[in-house]
Scaffold this active site. Sequence first.
Site, short mmCIF file in Angstrom:
data_model
loop_
_atom_site.label_atom_id
_atom_site.label_comp_id
_atom_site.label_asym_id
_atom_site.label_seq_id
_atom_site.Cartn_x
_atom_site.Cartn_y
_atom_site.Cartn_z
N GLY A 1 -28.43 40.55 -38.13
CA GLY A 1 -29.88 40.58 -37.50
C GLY A 1 -30.60 41.66 -38.31
O GLY A 1 -31.77 41.12 -38.51
N ASN B 1 -20.88 39.14 -26.26
CA ASN B 1 -22.13 38.75 -26.82
C ASN B 1 -23.13 37.82 -26.17
O ASN B 1 -24.03 37.63 -26.36
CB ASN B 1 -22.13 37.69 -27.82
CG ASN B 1 -21.48 38.78 -29.97
OD1 ASN B 1 -21.31 38.07 -30.37
ND2 ASN B 1 -22.05 39.83 -29.90
N ASP C 1 -20.76 41.47 -39.60
CA ASP C 1 -21.44 41.72 -38.99
C ASP C 1 -22.99 42.26 -39.95
O ASP C 1 -22.59 42.22 -41.08
CB ASP C 1 -21.13 43.08 -38.79
CG ASP C 1 -22.25 44.07 -37.97
OD1 ASP C 1 -22.42 42.83 -36.98
OD2 ASP C 1 -21.57 44.95 -37.12
C1 FPP Z 1 -23.09 39.34 -35.93
O1 FPP Z 1 -24.12 40.00 -36.36
C2 FPP Z 1 -23.00 38.21 -36.13
C3 FPP Z 1 -23.27 37.49 -35.33
C4 FPP Z 1 -22.89 38.02 -33.61
C5 FPP Z 1 -23.07 36.00 -35.44
C6 FPP Z 1 -22.31 35.20 -36.22
C7 FPP Z 1 -22.28 33.72 -36.50
C8 FPP Z 1 -22.45 33.30 -37.40
C9 FPP Z 1 -22.60 33.63 -38.35
C10 FPP Z 1 -22.33 31.65 -37.56
C11 FPP Z 1 -20.81 30.98 -37.41
C12 FPP Z 1 -20.89 29.89 -37.05
C13 FPP Z 1 -19.82 28.80 -36.91
C14 FPP Z 1 -20.24 26.94 -36.73
C15 FPP Z 1 -18.46 29.31 -37.61
P1 FPP Z 1 -25.58 40.85 -35.63
O2 FPP Z 1 -26.16 39.97 -34.73
O3 FPP Z 1 -24.60 41.43 -34.63
O4 FPP Z 1 -26.19 41.13 -36.85
P2 FPP Z 1 -26.98 43.03 -36.25
O5 FPP Z 1 -25.63 44.11 -36.28
O6 FPP Z 1 -27.42 43.29 -37.96
O7 FPP Z 1 -27.64 43.31 -35.26
#
Ligand code: FPP
Length: 266
Positions: free
Chosen positions: A46, A91, A43
């Site tokens: 973003g 998501n 997490d």
């Molecule tokens: C959460 O951070 C992250 C995700 C929903 C996506 C995670 C995916 C990857 C790291 C890519 C993995 C790739 C492969 C091929 C396995 P958020 O967007 O919720 O962050 P925030 O809470 O700060 O908004």
Amino acid sequence: MSRLPAPPSTDPGSSLSGGTEVTPRPADLDPARLPRHIAVIMDGNGRWAARRGLPRVMGHRAGVATLKRMVRLCSDWGVGALTAYAFSTENWSRPGEEVNFLMTLFERVLSSEIDALVSEGVRIRFLGDLEALPASLQKSIDGATRRTATNSGIHFNVCTNYGSRRELVRAAQRLARRVCNGELDPEAISETDLAAELHTAGESDPDLLIRTSGEQRLSNFLLWQLAYAEIHITDVLWPDFDRACLASALRDYQGRQRRFGGVMTS
Ligand code: FPP
């Protein structure tokens, strides 16, 4: 908000191997008491990007680099399995542009990493409702799963379009079908029977759950499988989660007394 420079290690195109040296395990960690299986909620991508004045998707790119480092470190340090929450059933409600970016990113990373995964002995599997993913991504997933199926190294599970409640409903449906077919006595259904119908069938339950960015929730992740996991929550945002952070999570884990509902008998 302060604008921080992006670190140089954010290129998801660089090889998983990225060099062949093994990173030694910190000497203070007891190799006999490492978690066999780590689950991770990645997490904070973003927020990591926003703090640098970058679009959110750049946080996901940086998150891939961190994930690659984690697979390598876990493998080098003797952890048998790593399960990462890459995309939840919830998501899909994100902006279409971000969802499309993530789908394309998964596919690109798979295609750039598959040779390294094969040569490093990693067994990759994608867990979740994969039929809802773009056809080209499904094809890449299928190819990567097949090519690494007999690898004997770390098990790397990527939860994609995964939701634990949906997984449990699906398991219940599969058991019900077997009951209807006369193959199974409802009174005899055991925890083992249910676990065998989950996406994680065949994998030991995670011993340690790591969640980054300070959120204190399970977010519909491995609700059954995490029943007795130790939980390590850090304020560090996923793209900044590095070797020292992993070592610190493992120290925290090794400091816990795992009682599985029982009592310590000295
Ligand atoms: C959460 O951070 C992250 C995700 C929903 C996506 C995670 C995916 C990857 C790291 C890519 C993995 C790739 C492969 C091929 C396995 P958020 O967007 O919720 O962050 P925030 O809470 O700060 O908004």
